[in-house]
Design a protein around this motif. Structure first.
Motif, PDB file in Angstrom:
ATOM      1  N   SER A 246       0.805  -1.228   0.000  1.00 19.05           N
ATOM      2  CA  SER A 246       0.000   0.000   0.000  1.00 19.05           C
ATOM      3  C   SER A 246       0.834   1.272   0.000  1.00 19.05           C
ATOM      4  N   PHE A 247       2.038   1.206  -0.553  1.00 24.11           N
ATOM      5  CA  PHE A 247       2.873   2.391  -0.681  1.00 24.11           C
ATOM      6  C   PHE A 247       2.964   2.780  -2.150  1.00 24.11           C
ATOM      7  N   TYR A 248       3.007   4.066  -2.399  1.00 27.85           N
ATOM      8  CA  TYR A 248       3.195   4.530  -3.770  1.00 27.85           C
ATOM      9  C   TYR A 248       3.995   5.829  -3.756  1.00 27.85           C
ATOM     10  N   PHE A 249       4.532   6.171  -4.925  1.00 25.33           N
ATOM     11  CA  PHE A 249       5.366   7.365  -5.033  1.00 25.33           C
ATOM     12  C   PHE A 249       4.520   8.599  -5.311  1.00 25.33           C
ATOM     13  N   THR A 250       4.872   9.678  -4.649  1.00 24.60           N
ATOM     14  CA  THR A 250       4.380  11.002  -5.018  1.00 24.60           C
ATOM     15  C   THR A 250       5.601  11.841  -5.359  1.00 24.60           C
ATOM     16  N   MET A 251       5.396  12.921  -6.095  1.00 23.32           N
ATOM     17  CA  MET A 251       6.536  13.682  -6.611  1.00 23.32           C
ATOM     18  C   MET A 251       6.456  15.166  -6.285  1.00 23.32           C
ATOM     19  N   TRP A 252       7.618  15.735  -6.079  1.00 25.95           N
ATOM     20  CA  TRP A 252       7.764  17.177  -5.900  1.00 25.95           C
ATOM     21  C   TRP A 252       8.657  17.699  -7.015  1.00 25.95           C
ATOM     22  N   ASN A 253       8.231  18.773  -7.643  1.00 27.39           N
ATOM     23  CA  ASN A 253       9.050  19.386  -8.683  1.00 27.39           C
ATOM     24  C   ASN A 253      10.218  20.149  -8.061  1.00 27.39           C
ATOM     25  N   VAL A 254      11.405  19.919  -8.584  1.00 27.19           N
ATOM     26  CA  VAL A 254      12.581  20.695  -8.176  1.00 27.19           C
ATOM     27  C   VAL A 254      12.903  21.649  -9.325  1.00 27.19           C
ATOM     28  N   VAL A 255      12.802  22.928  -9.061  1.00 28.22           N
ATOM     29  CA  VAL A 255      12.885  23.936 -10.106  1.00 28.22           C
ATOM     30  C   VAL A 255      14.265  24.582 -10.150  1.00 28.22           C
ATOM     31  N   ASP A 256      14.819  24.651 -11.342  1.00 23.37           N
ATOM     32  CA  ASP A 256      16.055  25.387 -11.586  1.00 23.37           C
ATOM     33  C   ASP A 256      15.662  26.845 -11.820  1.00 23.37           C
TER      34      ASP A 256
ATOM     35  N   ALA B 267      11.540  14.992  -7.303  1.00 25.10           N
ATOM     36  CA  ALA B 267      11.957  14.318  -6.079  1.00 25.10           C
ATOM     37  C   ALA B 267      10.851  13.361  -5.653  1.00 25.10           C
ATOM     38  N   LEU B 268      11.220  12.096  -5.469  1.00 25.86           N
ATOM     39  CA  LEU B 268      10.238  11.082  -5.087  1.00 25.86           C
ATOM     40  C   LEU B 268      10.023  11.084  -3.580  1.00 25.86           C
ATOM     41  N   SER B 269       8.767  11.004  -3.188  1.00 23.62           N
ATOM     42  CA  SER B 269       8.415  10.820  -1.790  1.00 23.62           C
ATOM     43  C   SER B 269       7.500   9.603  -1.697  1.00 23.62           C
ATOM     44  N   ILE B 270       7.259   9.131  -0.484  1.00 21.64           N
ATOM     45  CA  ILE B 270       6.467   7.924  -0.282  1.00 21.64           C
ATOM     46  C   ILE B 270       5.151   8.290   0.391  1.00 21.64           C
ATOM     47  N   THR B 271       4.076   7.755  -0.120  1.00 16.45           N
ATOM     48  CA  THR B 271       2.765   7.917   0.497  1.00 16.45           C
ATOM     49  C   THR B 271       2.208   6.534   0.823  1.00 16.45           C
ATOM     50  N   MET B 272       1.540   6.444   1.958  1.00 22.79           N
ATOM     51  CA  MET B 272       0.942   5.181   2.388  1.00 22.79           C
ATOM     52  C   MET B 272      -0.579   5.302   2.327  1.00 22.79           C
ATOM     53  N   LYS B 273      -1.224   4.368   1.636  1.00 23.59           N
ATOM     54  CA  LYS B 273      -2.677   4.379   1.497  1.00 23.59           C
ATOM     55  C   LYS B 273      -3.257   3.095   2.061  1.00 23.59           C
ATOM     56  N   ILE B 274      -3.956   3.206   3.178  1.00 24.87           N
ATOM     57  CA  ILE B 274      -4.616   2.061   3.790  1.00 24.87           C
ATOM     58  C   ILE B 274      -6.017   1.886   3.217  1.00 24.87           C
ATOM     59  N   SER B 275      -6.689   3.019   2.997  1.00 26.02           N
ATOM     60  CA  SER B 275      -8.011   3.024   2.383  1.00 26.02           C
ATOM     61  C   SER B 275      -8.215   4.407   1.774  1.00 26.02           C
ATOM     62  N   ASP B 276      -9.355   4.621   1.124  1.00 26.50           N
ATOM     63  CA  ASP B 276      -9.611   5.924   0.508  1.00 26.50           C
ATOM     64  C   ASP B 276      -9.645   7.051   1.529  1.00 26.50           C
TER      65      ASP B 276
ATOM     66  N   LYS C 110      12.201  10.451 -17.682  1.00 30.61           N
ATOM     67  CA  LYS C 110      12.229  11.540 -16.707  1.00 30.61           C
ATOM     68  C   LYS C 110      13.450  11.372 -15.811  1.00 30.61           C
ATOM     69  N   LYS C 111      13.705  12.377 -14.985  1.00 31.66           N
ATOM     70  CA  LYS C 111      14.795  12.311 -14.018  1.00 31.66           C
ATOM     71  C   LYS C 111      14.191  12.360 -12.618  1.00 31.66           C
ATOM     72  N   TYR C 112      14.475  11.329 -11.823  1.00 35.33           N
ATOM     73  CA  TYR C 112      13.922  11.225 -10.478  1.00 35.33           C
ATOM     74  C   TYR C 112      15.032  11.132  -9.444  1.00 35.33           C
ATOM     75  N   THR C 113      14.732  11.647  -8.254  1.00 32.16           N
ATOM     76  CA  THR C 113      15.665  11.510  -7.143  1.00 32.16           C
ATOM     77  C   THR C 113      14.989  10.730  -6.023  1.00 32.16           C
ATOM     78  N   LEU C 114      15.749   9.853  -5.399  1.00 34.77           N
ATOM     79  CA  LEU C 114      15.253   9.093  -4.256  1.00 34.77           C
ATOM     80  C   LEU C 114      16.209   9.307  -3.091  1.00 34.77           C
ATOM     81  N   ARG C 115      15.656   9.776  -1.990  1.00 37.55           N
ATOM     82  CA  ARG C 115      16.445  10.062  -0.792  1.00 37.55           C
ATOM     83  C   ARG C 115      16.458   8.820   0.099  1.00 37.55           C
TER      84      ARG C 115
END
Length: 203
Positions: A8-18, A28-37, A78-83
């Motif tokens: 139940s984890f999926y990626f969400t993204m933040w734009n990093v602006v030059d 930039a990839l972040s993690i979101t947890m979804k148990i239910s709606d 695309k170009k993604y970053t994972l921390r």
């Protein structure tokens, strides 16, 4: 535990602006947890609790597995970053796990990946980080630094590591004296390392 069992984890993204070119540099990839709606939790709401009960390493490993084995969950070309956290990278089995994933999947990944590593780990265990650097370079994965604190003004490790960029909180740059910033800027300019300010409220 429930989220791990049900994937139940999926990626969400933040734009990093030059800001120099006024365009998105990477996501930039972040993690979101979804148990239910009605039960959806962003990274900041669940990871501290997961760490307290000893589940953070399992979550990081699950997410890393997902990134390598299910790359179609992200857009191609695309170009993604994972921390990756200090605790996860410091774990003795992590290197071998990442080595196995890279050997099996890295060459077929349809996007560019940048792995962000905390400065604390680089300062404490440079030989360990050297292994990661050699591994990632082999598979065309770039490395960068986050949580830069500049506690050690000896920046020779930057010459060895050659990160793509250094991320530090905006307050770090505004609170340093001119001499410290000039020294950092001199070496990063020489090595073609970009400085990135996070938590910026005003452009």
């Amino acid at each position: 535990n429930q989220a791990l069992k049900t994937n139940s984890f999926y990626f969400t993204m933040w734009n990093v602006v030059d800001t120099k070119n006024n365009k998105i540099d990477h996501n930039a990839l972040s993690i979101t947890m979804k148990i239910s709606d009605s039960k959806i939790y962003p990274y900041g709401q669940f990871m501290a609790s997961a760490h307290q009960v000893g589940l953070s390493l399992k979550i990081y490993q699950h997410v890393v597995d997902m990134l390598f084995t299910s790359p179609d969950t992200l857009q191609h070309n695309k170009k993604y970053t994972l921390r990756l956290s200090y605790e996860y990278l410091h774990e003795k089995d992590t290197y071998q796990t990442l080595l196995n994933l890279c050997q099996k999947y890295a060459k077929d990944m349809p996007f560019k990946l940048i792995v962000e590593i905390p400065e604390k780990l680089i300062r404490q265990n440079p030989q360990h980080i050297k292994l990661y650097k050699e591994l990632f370079e082999k598979y065309d994965i770039e490395m960068s630094i986050f949580e830069f604190m500049g506690e050690n003004t000896d920046y020779h490790y930057l010459q060895d590591m050659r990160p793509l960029y250094i991320k530090a909180d905006a307050s770090y740059f505004t609170n340093q004296n001119k001499q410290a910033i000039s020294s950092l800027k001199l070496i990063t300019d020489t090595l073609d390392i970009t400085l990135v300010a996070t938590s910026v409220m005003d452009a």
